[in-house]
Design a protein around this motif. Structure first.
Motif, short mmCIF file in Angstrom:
data_model
loop_
_atom_site.label_atom_id
_atom_site.label_comp_id
_atom_site.label_asym_id
_atom_site.label_seq_id
_atom_site.Cartn_x
_atom_site.Cartn_y
_atom_site.Cartn_z
N ARG A 1 -8.34 47.81 27.11
CA ARG A 1 -9.72 47.43 26.80
C ARG A 1 -10.01 47.50 25.30
NH1 ARG A 1 -13.67 50.75 25.69
NH2 ARG A 1 -15.79 49.94 25.58
N GLU B 1 -10.87 37.79 23.81
CA GLU B 1 -10.73 39.04 24.57
C GLU B 1 -10.07 38.78 25.91
OE1 GLU B 1 -13.69 42.67 25.76
OE2 GLU B 1 -14.19 40.69 26.56
N SER C 1 -16.72 45.65 28.53
CA SER C 1 -15.97 44.67 27.75
C SER C 1 -16.89 43.97 26.75
CB SER C 1 -15.35 43.63 28.68
OG SER C 1 -16.38 42.85 29.28
#
Length: 616
Positions: free
Chosen positions: A248, A238, A167
């Motif tokens: 993702r 995010e 991430s």
């Protein structure tokens, strides 16, 4: 012994190598340093090539390679590690690179067996035109008018989303920790001291880098809370996207959009305009970096990949095309014949760079012809084995269409010395799967005075100066256009398999220095570390991409470790020698790759500048 870590600083005068302390004990199981090693005229390597089984990260600072190593050791791949290293460098290497700059990236994906370019070069603001700089010889390299659109976040998130595994929060975590505080080191403290006066016109730069009106002493914690807050805002975007069910890649894009749209973009551009710049929120909102096919040529069984003709990288490819017609191996490494031939080929390739290269979205570049074998053969005949050329000699790649009427600029006045550009850093990563990552992050540097955009903590780019103001130049300034950049990451494959990721700081010299290291490997059979350490030269004959874009015809920087006979031969052929001390060429090559014979990973780091490498 899981890690071997090197962090080198070599004085240009006494070639002393020293080690520094590290923040993360987990990374450092072994530190190797060589003290007071003085090279002789007969070059011997200061240390052996690094070998590894799991990963190699080579970059500009220990903090930077630690960030990449942290991602690799926690299960990430070379792309995750490379992105983490770039973000960390934007925090700790602000003498040479900041988050508002640019970061061209080239990746080799072991899964796809494909080389991909993430262009990572910001464009000019829409309202930036040659008329804006009427009466000037060149565009200023510092201040609110010096910046192209920040491209780093776009570039790293594109690469991470497409080829990474982690991430944005994961790859940004080391950078955020460093923005919260890292021990000031002498190299950065020096630049804060020398560039303070140039930074004083910019109030937010002083608040950000000179808190309380002082320079942070070496060893004391240096903090950038506004930059940390900006990075945390991207992580929060995010996280919010993931909580709403985003994939993702989509969540990473949400982090990217938090930079280019909304509060951060508003505050950044407001600070630029308040100081006299022309960048707008629309410039950031409309900016989209590109995923591109690389330019490539083969040489002695190696495939060398560079970014496209908005970049100077193809000049290295053109040089290889010229040199494939010579037997450099027979001439011998470091010989007068070899160096003369290489330098004359560099001059021809860079002359084409200056005449034809520019953003292909705005100009027609005859790239296919420039990289072709027949064109190289016609140009190769111009190389006189007995005499150095003092002329600028671009070719005519397209005899049926007028591709460029641009006439190169004036040479530097005799006796003048061009100012060293603000410079750059470099990140190279190889992992056990065979992925390679090469990036050349730059701009937002302290040299000449950084411009920090308000309370975002972001130092803006310095890349507008790479444009030309002459209407006939393919690199003439236009709104929304990318400048022809010197930032030139490189990937090399051997027989279709991953071989090397390599890069360096050094402005116009980047492709010269990378070329010399590659030739040391491909023609002269050196290992990576020996190839990096071998004596170097640097031609100042091409036009500068900085300042007023002058050239220095025939001037050749040479390290004094070259054999006296070689120096005599070069001077006798008409090269105007400028002698540099041992390891005195301004460069800092780092490389990470795979040994095709053993399959083991390998790496090297340049003793000419503070470079760091971690391998395990």
């Amino acid at each position: 012994m899981p890690f071997a870590v090197y962090d080198e600083r070599i004085s240009r005068y006494d070639a002393t190598v020293i080690s520094t302390s590290f923040r993360s004990a987990a990374v450092v199981a072994a530190c190797v340093a060589v003290l007071s090693a003085r090279p002789s005229a007969q070059h011997t390597s200061l240390r052996p090539e690094v070998r590894a089984s799991h990963g190699v990260v080579a970059a500009g600072r220990t903090f930077t390679v630690e960030a990449g190593a942290r991602l690799l050791t926690s299960g990430g791949n070379a792309i995750d590690a490379g992105v983490a290293s770039i973000l960390a460098a934007a925090v700790v290497e602000i003498s040479h690179f900041g988050l508002g700059g640019e970061a061209p990236i080239i990746v080799y994906s072991a899964k796809d067996r494909r080389v991909v370019v993430f262009n990572g070069q910001g464009s000019a603001p829409r309202n930036a035109t040659p008329a804006l700089f009427s009466g000037r010889q060149a565009i200023p390299g510092n201040g609110p008018l010096g910046a192209t659109v920040p491209a780093v976040i776009d570039s790293v998130t594109l690469a991470l989303a497409q080829y990474g595994t982690r991430s944005f929060a994961d790859v940004a975590a080391p950078a955020i920790a460093l923005a919260d505080g890292f021990p000031m080191y002498e190299f950065l403290r020096h630049y804060l001291e020398t560039e303070r006066k140039a930074s004083e016109p910019y109030a937010w730069t002083i608040r950000t880098y000179y808190a309380g009106g002082r320079i942070t002493p070496t060893g004391e914690m240096f903090r950038q809370p506004n930059l940390a807050a900006t990075l945390r805002a991207l992580v929060a975007a995010e996280r919010t996207a993931l909580e709403r069910g985003a994939s993702r890649p989509d969540a990473i894009r949400a982090a990217r959009d938090a930079f280019y749209k909304g509060s951060i973009a508003q505050r950044m551009t407001a600070a630029v305009r308040e100081a006299g710049g022309v960048m707008t929120e629309e410039d950031l909102a409309e900016y989209r970096g590109k995923v591109e096919e690389p330019a490539t040529v083969t040489y002695r069984g190696y495939s060398v990949y560079k970014a496209g003709f908005w970049n100077q990288g193809p000049a290295l490819l053109q040089t290889l095309r010229l040199l494939e017609g010579f037997d450099l191996g027979r001439m011998g490494a470091g010989s007068g014949d070899a160096i003369h031939t290489i330098v004359e080929a560099i001059k021809l390739a860079y002359a084409d760079r200056d005449r034809y290269y520019g953003d292909p979205d705005f100009v027609r570049v005859p790239g296919e012809v420039l990289l072709s074998a027949p064109y190289a053969a016609s140009r190769r005949a111009l190389i006189d084995p007995r005499r150095a050329s003092l002329e600028n000699r671009p070719g005519n790649p397209d005899r049926t269409t007028r591709t460029s009427s641009y006439v190169p600029g004036k040479p530097l006045e005799e006796g003048s010395i061009a100012r060293e550009p603000g410079d750059t850093t470099s990140v190279q990563v190889a992992d056990a799967e065979g992925n390679l990552f090469s990036a050349t992050p730059s701009s937002g540097w302290l040299l000449g005075g950084a411009f920090v955009a308000g309370d975002t903590g972001i130092p803006m780019s310095n890349r507008m100066q790479a444009f030309r103001l002459e209407p006939s130049s393919p690199n003439v300034l236009a709104g929304g256009k990318r400048p022809r950049t010197t930032l030139t990451p490189s990937i090399v494959l051997k027989d279709g398999r991953p071989f090397l990721a390599i890069g360096t700081p050094g402005g116009d010299s980047q492709d010269q220095q990378i070329l010399l290291v590659l030739l040391n490997i491909m023609d002269f059979g050196m290992d990576v570390q020996a190839a990096i350490e071998a004596p170097r030269v640097n031609s100042l004959h091409p036009e500068s991409s900085f300042d007023d874009h002058r050239s220095q015809p025939g001037v050749l920087e040479v390290e004094s470790t070259l054999a006296p006979q070689t120096l005599k031969e070069l001077e006798g052929r008409g090269h105007v020698l400028r002698i540099r001390p041992p390891y005195g060429i301004s460069t800092g090559v780092v490389a990470a790759g795979v040994d095709p014979a053993s399959g083991r990973l390998r790496g090297g780091a340049d003793p000419r500048r503070e470079r760091a490498l971690v391998a395990w």
